[in-house]
Scaffold this active site. Structure first.
Site, short mmCIF file in Angstrom:
data_model
loop_
_atom_site.label_atom_id
_atom_site.label_comp_id
_atom_site.label_asym_id
_atom_site.label_seq_id
_atom_site.Cartn_x
_atom_site.Cartn_y
_atom_site.Cartn_z
N GLU A 131 2.64 11.03 6.65
CA GLU A 131 2.48 11.57 4.82
C GLU A 131 1.23 12.45 5.91
OE1 GLU A 131 -0.38 8.61 2.73
OE2 GLU A 131 0.98 7.62 2.39
N ASN A 172 6.93 9.02 8.60
CA ASN A 172 6.91 8.40 6.92
C ASN A 172 6.65 9.76 6.24
OD1 ASN A 172 7.85 6.41 6.19
ND2 ASN A 172 5.85 5.91 5.98
N HIS A 208 7.74 5.17 -3.83
CA HIS A 208 7.24 5.22 -4.48
C HIS A 208 7.42 5.38 -5.84
CE1 HIS A 208 4.52 2.62 -1.10
NE2 HIS A 208 4.57 4.07 -1.00
N GLU A 236 9.11 2.13 2.20
CA GLU A 236 7.70 2.02 1.24
C GLU A 236 8.68 1.59 -0.03
OE1 GLU A 236 4.34 3.38 1.67
OE2 GLU A 236 4.91 3.54 3.85
N ASP A 238 8.85 1.04 -4.04
CA ASP A 238 8.79 0.34 -5.59
C ASP A 238 8.89 1.21 -6.95
OD1 ASP A 238 6.38 1.91 -4.98
OD2 ASP A 238 5.08 0.27 -3.71
O1 G3I Z 1 -10.06 -5.54 3.83
C1 G3I Z 1 -10.73 -5.04 2.61
C2 G3I Z 1 -12.03 -6.74 1.70
O2 G3I Z 1 -12.13 -6.78 3.40
C3 G3I Z 1 -11.67 -6.32 0.92
O3 G3I Z 1 -13.22 -7.39 0.59
C4 G3I Z 1 -11.09 -6.00 0.95
C5 G3I Z 1 -11.79 -5.02 -1.37
O4 G3I Z 1 -11.63 -4.49 -1.89
O5 G3I Z 1 -10.43 -4.59 0.32
C6 G3I Z 1 -9.41 -4.68 2.24
O6 G3I Z 1 -9.35 -3.58 1.73
C7 G3I Z 1 -7.89 -2.79 1.62
C8 G3I Z 1 -6.37 -3.27 2.26
O7 G3I Z 1 -5.38 -2.83 1.23
C9 G3I Z 1 -6.31 -4.33 2.88
O8 G3I Z 1 -5.94 -5.85 1.32
C10 G3I Z 1 -8.13 -1.83 0.90
O9 G3I Z 1 -9.38 -2.15 -0.30
C11 G3I Z 1 -7.06 -1.48 0.21
O10 G3I Z 1 -7.82 -0.03 -0.56
C12 G3I Z 1 -5.37 -1.50 0.84
O11 G3I Z 1 -5.01 -0.66 0.22
C13 G3I Z 1 -3.63 -0.45 0.81
C14 G3I Z 1 -3.58 1.18 1.18
O12 G3I Z 1 -2.69 1.28 1.39
C15 G3I Z 1 -4.61 2.07 1.35
O13 G3I Z 1 -4.37 3.01 1.66
C16 G3I Z 1 -2.33 -0.68 0.20
O14 G3I Z 1 -2.41 -2.96 0.71
C17 G3I Z 1 -1.01 -0.64 1.37
O15 G3I Z 1 -0.25 -1.71 0.92
C18 G3I Z 1 -1.30 0.48 1.14
O16 G3I Z 1 -0.39 1.52 1.96
C19 G3I Z 1 0.11 2.45 1.64
C20 G3I Z 1 0.83 3.08 3.21
O17 G3I Z 1 0.55 2.40 4.14
C21 G3I Z 1 1.34 4.41 2.92
N1 G3I Z 1 1.98 4.61 2.26
C22 G3I Z 1 1.35 4.63 0.89
C23 G3I Z 1 1.14 3.03 0.88
C24 G3I Z 1 0.70 2.67 -0.67
O18 G3I Z 1 -0.45 3.57 -1.56
#
Ligand code: G3I
Length: 317
Positions: A131, A172, A208, A236, A238
């Site tokens: 990105e 990506n 997405h 990615e 969806d």
């Molecule tokens: O690990 C913490 C945990 O300790 C805590 O309790 C919890 C409470 O909110 O948060 C957890 O972290 C989260 C993490 O995912 C793991 O589950 C974050 O808040 C959350 O923001 C994070 O979201 C991820 C997101 O990227 C962050 O930007 C998504 O799972 C993940 O699917 C998403 O993936 C991205 C790609 O990397 C890049 N392209 C877009 C895509 C979708 O956003």
């Protein structure tokens, strides 16, 4: 036949999915995931990112990433590494004003090199740069660009190539699935990197999408990027909707999934399709877009939706 089997029969390398470590303790989930006829490729949704792998400078932790890499190995699935350099999910020690250009160069080299060396030989591909652009086509003014200008892309790609010469190195990006300023900026970057012999093998189209709004130009965009000499992939996928889901929305979503798969299937350089998790139970969408969801081919109860049949039909046609 299942989706990866169908994708391969169509000449693709894989049909795959993102997954996350916390999901792997769900036995009903892994019962479907651990099947390389269905999923021939895995991407870790979070556990190979910078905050997870180098939370303090020089202190690397690979336990989460290793769990996904081992799962891929055990199941005979390809692994897509995700990612080396991204503005998001950075540990706080990587931030604006902390490093000179020379220091940040070394920080990027150490991070990318250690990460790819650790997984050397295990990853089919890596999203080395994730990105880099804003939607208006300007560069994202993150710590990397602010400190190093556009050169950070080359620095990361070169470190990655040296660390794992056999991994396909990708940039990506999202919102490049239709013609526009962002796609043009990325296309120009790819051309300039190629012209300068910077190591780059692929462009990932995140994809997405929104139900009823899949870009009609997707196949053209895949072909346009492929014409520069890179491979391309849907990385990615969806397709979200405003909840609640209805029969009509699910039918449209089936059509939408069909069209995305057909676009990749029709472009020889499109190597495969990855969904950003296969079940609505673990989709990132509802956490980010309030009131939206149901974006995956399986529902919250791990039951196949019409979208599943759309994917299967598109690979079979
Ligand atoms: O690990 C913490 C945990 O300790 C805590 O309790 C919890 C409470 O909110 O948060 C957890 O972290 C989260 C993490 O995912 C793991 O589950 C974050 O808040 C959350 O923001 C994070 O979201 C991820 C997101 O990227 C962050 O930007 C998504 O799972 C993940 O699917 C998403 O993936 C991205 C790609 O990397 C890049 N392209 C877009 C895509 C979708 O956003």
């Amino acid at each position: 036949a299942k989706l990866n089997t169908l994708a391969k029969a169509k000449g693709k390398l894989y049909f795959g999915t993102a997954t996350d470590n916390s999901e792997l303790s769900d036995a009903a989930y892994t019962a479907i995931l651990d099947d390389n006829a269905m999923f021939g490729q895995i991407t870790p949704a979070n556990s190979m990112k910078w905050d997870a792998t180098e939370p303090s400078q020089g202190q690397f932790t690979f336990s989460g990433g290793d769990q996904i890499a081992n799962l891929a190995k055990t199941n005979g699935m390809l692994l897509r590494g995700h990612n080396c350099v991204w503005y998001n999910q950075l540990p706080s020690w990587v931030s604006n004003g902390k490093f000179t250009a020379a220091q940040l160069t070394s920080v990027i080299q150490t991070h990318c090199s250690t990460l790819l060396t650790h997984y050397k030989g295990q990853a089919y591909a890596w999203d080395v740069v994730n990105e880099p652009f804003n939607d208006d086509g300007t560069w994202r003014t993150d710590v990397f660009y602010n400190t190093l200008g556009t050169s950070y892309v080359q620095i990361a790609l070169e470190a990655a190539r040296t660390a794992d010469p056999n991994a396909k190195l990708y940039i990506n990006e999202y919102n490049i699935e239709y013609a526009g300023a962002k796609a043009t900026s990325l296309l120009n970057l790819v051309k300039s990197l190629k012209a300068a012999s910077v190591p780059l093998d692929g462009v990932g189209f995140q994809s997405h999408f929104i139900v009823g709004q899949v870009p009609t130009g997707l196949q053209t965009q895949l072909s346009t990027f492929a014409a520069t000499g890179v491979e391309v992939a849907i990385t990615e996928l969806d397709i979200r909707m405003t909840l609640p889901s209805t029969a009509a929305l699910l039918a449209q979503q089936k059509t939408d999934y069909t069209n995305v798969i057909k676009a990749c299937a029709s472009v020889e350089a499109c190597v495969g399709v990855t969904v950003w998790d296969w079940t609505d139970k673990y989709s990132w969408v509802p956490n980010t877009f309030s009131g939206q969801g149901a974006a995956c081919p399986w529902d919250q109860n791990l039951v196949k939706k019409p979208a599943y049949d759309g994917i299967a039909a598109a690979f079979s046609s």
